[in-house]
Design an enzyme around this catalytic site. Structure first.
Site, PDB file in Angstrom:
ATOM      1  N   ALA A 247       3.011  -3.584  -0.874  1.00 55.01           N
ATOM      2  CA  ALA A 247       4.082  -3.370  -1.231  1.00 55.01           C
ATOM      3  C   ALA A 247       4.000  -1.775  -1.457  1.00 55.01           C
ATOM      4  O   ALA A 247       4.314  -1.215  -0.102  1.00 55.01           O
ATOM      5  CB  ALA A 247       4.333  -3.277  -2.582  1.00 55.01           C
ATOM      6  N   GLU A 277      -2.796   7.530   0.241  1.00 57.16           N
ATOM      7  CA  GLU A 277      -2.806   7.812   1.599  1.00 57.16           C
ATOM      8  C   GLU A 277      -3.465   8.959   1.965  1.00 57.16           C
ATOM      9  O   GLU A 277      -2.058   9.940   1.314  1.00 57.16           O
ATOM     10  CB  GLU A 277      -2.090   6.547   1.569  1.00 57.16           C
ATOM     11  CG  GLU A 277      -2.131   4.950   1.525  1.00 57.16           C
ATOM     12  CD  GLU A 277      -1.199   4.025   1.738  1.00 57.16           C
ATOM     13  OE1 GLU A 277      -0.466   4.583   3.431  1.00 57.16           O
ATOM     14  OE2 GLU A 277      -1.549   2.930   1.838  1.00 57.16           O
ATOM     15  N   HIS A 295      -2.608   0.387   6.265  1.00 53.42           N
ATOM     16  CA  HIS A 295      -1.805  -0.120   5.747  1.00 53.42           C
ATOM     17  C   HIS A 295      -0.597   0.037   7.227  1.00 53.42           C
ATOM     18  O   HIS A 295       0.114   0.723   7.473  1.00 53.42           O
ATOM     19  CB  HIS A 295      -0.800   1.311   5.591  1.00 53.42           C
ATOM     20  CG  HIS A 295       0.855   1.614   4.470  1.00 53.42           C
ATOM     21  ND1 HIS A 295       1.376   2.645   3.518  1.00 53.42           N
ATOM     22  CD2 HIS A 295       1.495   1.346   4.693  1.00 53.42           C
ATOM     23  CE1 HIS A 295       2.315   2.271   3.516  1.00 53.42           C
ATOM     24  NE2 HIS A 295       2.538   0.686   4.205  1.00 53.42           N
ATOM     25  N   ILE A 296      -1.715  -1.601   7.914  1.00 51.34           N
ATOM     26  CA  ILE A 296      -0.753  -1.529   9.031  1.00 51.34           C
ATOM     27  C   ILE A 296       0.649  -3.001   8.528  1.00 51.34           C
ATOM     28  O   ILE A 296       0.852  -3.846   9.931  1.00 51.34           O
ATOM     29  CB  ILE A 296      -1.651  -1.897   9.401  1.00 51.34           C
ATOM     30  CG1 ILE A 296      -2.738  -3.147   8.547  1.00 51.34           C
ATOM     31  CG2 ILE A 296      -2.722  -0.639  10.193  1.00 51.34           C
ATOM     32  CD1 ILE A 296      -3.758  -3.871  10.041  1.00 51.34           C
ATOM     33  N   ALA A 298       3.696  -3.751   8.729  1.00 50.77           N
ATOM     34  CA  ALA A 298       4.560  -3.393   9.378  1.00 50.77           C
ATOM     35  C   ALA A 298       4.193  -3.577  11.134  1.00 50.77           C
ATOM     36  O   ALA A 298       4.785  -3.525  12.085  1.00 50.77           O
ATOM     37  CB  ALA A 298       6.169  -2.634   9.350  1.00 50.77           C
TER      38      ALA A 298
HETATM   39  P1  NAD Z   1      13.649  -5.390  -1.077  1.00 53.10           P
HETATM   40  O1  NAD Z   1      14.033  -4.823  -1.613  1.00 53.10           O
HETATM   41  O2  NAD Z   1      13.434  -6.029  -0.487  1.00 53.10           O
HETATM   42  O3  NAD Z   1      12.815  -6.121  -2.452  1.00 53.10           O
HETATM   43  C1  NAD Z   1      11.954  -5.810  -3.936  1.00 53.10           C
HETATM   44  C2  NAD Z   1      12.289  -6.977  -4.507  1.00 53.10           C
HETATM   45  O4  NAD Z   1      11.893  -6.211  -6.049  1.00 53.10           O
HETATM   46  C3  NAD Z   1      14.068  -6.611  -5.557  1.00 53.10           C
HETATM   47  O5  NAD Z   1      14.181  -7.903  -5.313  1.00 53.10           O
HETATM   48  C4  NAD Z   1      13.744  -6.195  -6.400  1.00 53.10           C
HETATM   49  O6  NAD Z   1      14.387  -6.967  -7.655  1.00 53.10           O
HETATM   50  C5  NAD Z   1      12.521  -6.602  -7.220  1.00 53.10           C
HETATM   51  N1  NAD Z   1      11.735  -5.693  -8.082  1.00 53.10           N
HETATM   52  C6  NAD Z   1      12.323  -4.461  -8.675  1.00 53.10           C
HETATM   53  N2  NAD Z   1      11.885  -4.198  -9.628  1.00 53.10           N
HETATM   54  C7  NAD Z   1      10.546  -4.988  -9.960  1.00 53.10           C
HETATM   55  C8  NAD Z   1       9.809  -5.793 -11.080  1.00 53.10           C
HETATM   56  N3  NAD Z   1       9.477  -4.571 -12.434  1.00 53.10           N
HETATM   57  N4  NAD Z   1       9.510  -6.741 -11.102  1.00 53.10           N
HETATM   58  C9  NAD Z   1       9.341  -7.772  -9.628  1.00 53.10           C
HETATM   59  N5  NAD Z   1      10.365  -7.604  -9.004  1.00 53.10           N
HETATM   60  C10 NAD Z   1      11.133  -5.879  -9.256  1.00 53.10           C
HETATM   61  O7  NAD Z   1      11.962  -5.237  -0.566  1.00 53.10           O
HETATM   62  P2  NAD Z   1      11.248  -4.959   0.597  1.00 53.10           P
HETATM   63  O8  NAD Z   1      12.135  -5.865   2.191  1.00 53.10           O
HETATM   64  O9  NAD Z   1      10.883  -6.709   0.084  1.00 53.10           O
HETATM   65  O10 NAD Z   1       9.783  -4.402   0.412  1.00 53.10           O
HETATM   66  C11 NAD Z   1       9.020  -4.552  -0.955  1.00 53.10           C
HETATM   67  C12 NAD Z   1       7.836  -4.130  -0.716  1.00 53.10           C
HETATM   68  O11 NAD Z   1       7.024  -3.813   0.870  1.00 53.10           O
HETATM   69  C13 NAD Z   1       8.131  -2.717  -0.717  1.00 53.10           C
HETATM   70  O12 NAD Z   1       7.541  -1.667  -1.507  1.00 53.10           O
HETATM   71  C14 NAD Z   1       8.338  -1.758   1.034  1.00 53.10           C
HETATM   72  O13 NAD Z   1       8.018   0.036   0.754  1.00 53.10           O
HETATM   73  C15 NAD Z   1       6.249  -2.274   1.110  1.00 53.10           C
HETATM   74  N6  NAD Z   1       6.402  -2.531   2.671  1.00 53.10           N
HETATM   75  C16 NAD Z   1       5.917  -2.016   2.732  1.00 53.10           C
HETATM   76  C17 NAD Z   1       5.219  -2.659   4.028  1.00 53.10           C
HETATM   77  C18 NAD Z   1       3.598  -1.987   4.765  1.00 53.10           C
HETATM   78  O14 NAD Z   1       3.121  -1.925   5.628  1.00 53.10           O
HETATM   79  N7  NAD Z   1       2.625  -2.713   3.645  1.00 53.10           N
HETATM   80  C19 NAD Z   1       5.896  -2.368   5.203  1.00 53.10           C
HETATM   81  C20 NAD Z   1       7.261  -2.774   4.836  1.00 53.10           C
HETATM   82  C21 NAD Z   1       7.393  -2.600   3.320  1.00 53.10           C
END
Ligand code: NAD
Length: 322
Positions: A247, A277, A295-296, A298
């Site tokens: 995340a 990072e 951090h890959i 995507a």
């Molecule tokens: P999203 O907004 O669709 O989902 C996030 C969910 O978390 C939401 O449903 C929200 O209600 C929930 N949430 C908020 N606070 C919470 C809590 N305290 N406990 C539990 N749930 C909670 O977002 P997404 O598209 O699923 O992305 C999720 C994460 O992945 C983000 O942090 C994003 O930055 C990260 N991400 C990482 C990469 C990567 O390269 N590793 C790529 C894309 C996204």
């Protein structure tokens, strides 16, 4: 002709779609410290970034003709969105395009963790020719994912994509999300073209932690500046459980994680994201029980193509309506 500076690059399909719609797209990165100058000298209307380029209030102040900022990806932490809003500069991103790729990376880490691949890859390279049988013995206690329970914290786009894959693998799925009561996961069975809906009702975080063999985090970031998983939450997890964070850095308290791994309470971790990072803590990088990626989440051809396409469509539609 509207001009786009894709400062961190853009997938070729996205570039093509923009050019076909009459946009000029520059993909040469501005020299470090000269972003504002590059935008102004090149008369750019749009600045397109991934996570590398920081769009600060001073960049926004220095570029009064900038109309749109596109973030090719999900997180907006490298853009001062509030300030852009106040200055009337629209910010768009591509939230859905990478969910499948991130979900697949979660399973790459899980499969690594349960079969010790993060370490055996390394050791086979160094000792495979001379100590094959010793290595075979030391990596002989793997387990399967099938039949185990995965706990998904944050049940949005990526969390649900992980849930679908877990069901496909024969896993039990539990999830916690304060804003989502239940979700219907549509499992597409490609060979028979079936679509099987599976309803998952979310449960409290504590229950997810105590019931799961593996935890994976998909929350938007730290909550109120704090890690979602600290020492207390790690203590609640089953002894021998695994945990994955794809995340945001800091969503797991890294010191607490190292302690839980060193005391063998947690069997392994998979980390794609880190605090600080691009200079993650070296204790994490050298830990034998952590599967690592830089951090890959995507970074796949398919996700980048979807991101480029979604971004191009967003830019084209912005200038149609403004
Ligand atoms: P999203 O907004 O669709 O989902 C996030 C969910 O978390 C939401 O449903 C929200 O209600 C929930 N949430 C908020 N606070 C919470 C809590 N305290 N406990 C539990 N749930 C909670 O977002 P997404 O598209 O699923 O992305 C999720 C994460 O992945 C983000 O942090 C994003 O930055 C990260 N991400 C990482 C990469 C990567 O390269 N590793 C790529 C894309 C996204």
């Amino acid at each position: 002709m509207k001009r786009v500076l894709a400062n961190d690059g853009i997938d070729k399909l996205g570039k093509l779609l923009l050019e076909e719609a009459g946009f000029f797209v520059e993909t040469t990165k501005a020299i470090e410290g000269h972003l504002a100058e590059t935008i102004n000298n090149g008369n750019f209307d749009v600045l397109l970034v991934r996570s590398a380029t920081k769009v600060t209030s001073s960049i926004l102040d220095a570029c009064p003709n900038l109309k749109l900022i596109g973030r090719a990806g999900v997180g907006l932490d490298n853009i001062d969105v509030k300030y852009a809003d106040a200055k009337g500069v629209k910010v768009i991103n591509t939230p859905a395009a990478s969910s499948q790729s991130v979900a697949e990376l979660v399973f790459a880490h899980l499969f690594s963790g349960v079969r010790f691949l993060q370490n055996s890859n390394h050791e086979m390279r160094n000792k495979g020719e001379t100590h094959f049988n010793d290595l075979k013995k030391s990596y002989s206690t793997g387990i399967e994912l099938q039949g185990k329970t995965i706990g998904i914290i944050g049940f949005g786009r990526i969390g649900q994509a992980v849930g679908k894959m877990a069901i496909g693998l024969g896993m039990n799925v539990v999830a916690s999300d304060p804003f989502i009561k239940e979700a219907i996961l549509h499992i597409h069975i490609l060979p028979t073209k079936q679509d099987i809906p599976v309803k998952i009702s979310t449960i409290p975080l504590e229950d997810v932690l105590t019931k799961s063999d593996f935890i994976t985090l998909h929350v938007p970031g730290k909550i109120n500046g704090k890690a979602v998983i600290g020492g207390k939450e790690l203590d609640l997890m089953k002894p021998g459980a695994g945990i994955v964070n794809a995340a945001r850095g800091g969503v797991i308290d890294e010191d607490a994680l190292l302690y839980a791994l060193d005391t063998k309470h947690i069997a392994f971790a998979g980390l794609d994201v880190f605090e600080n990072e691009p200079t993650p803590a070296s204790a994490l990088l050298h830990h034998p029980l952590i599967s690592l990626s830089p951090h890959i989440g995507a970074s796949t051809a398919e996700a980048q193509e979807r991101i480029g396409k979604e971004m191009a469509e967003g830019i084209i539609s912005f200038f149609k309506n403004n």
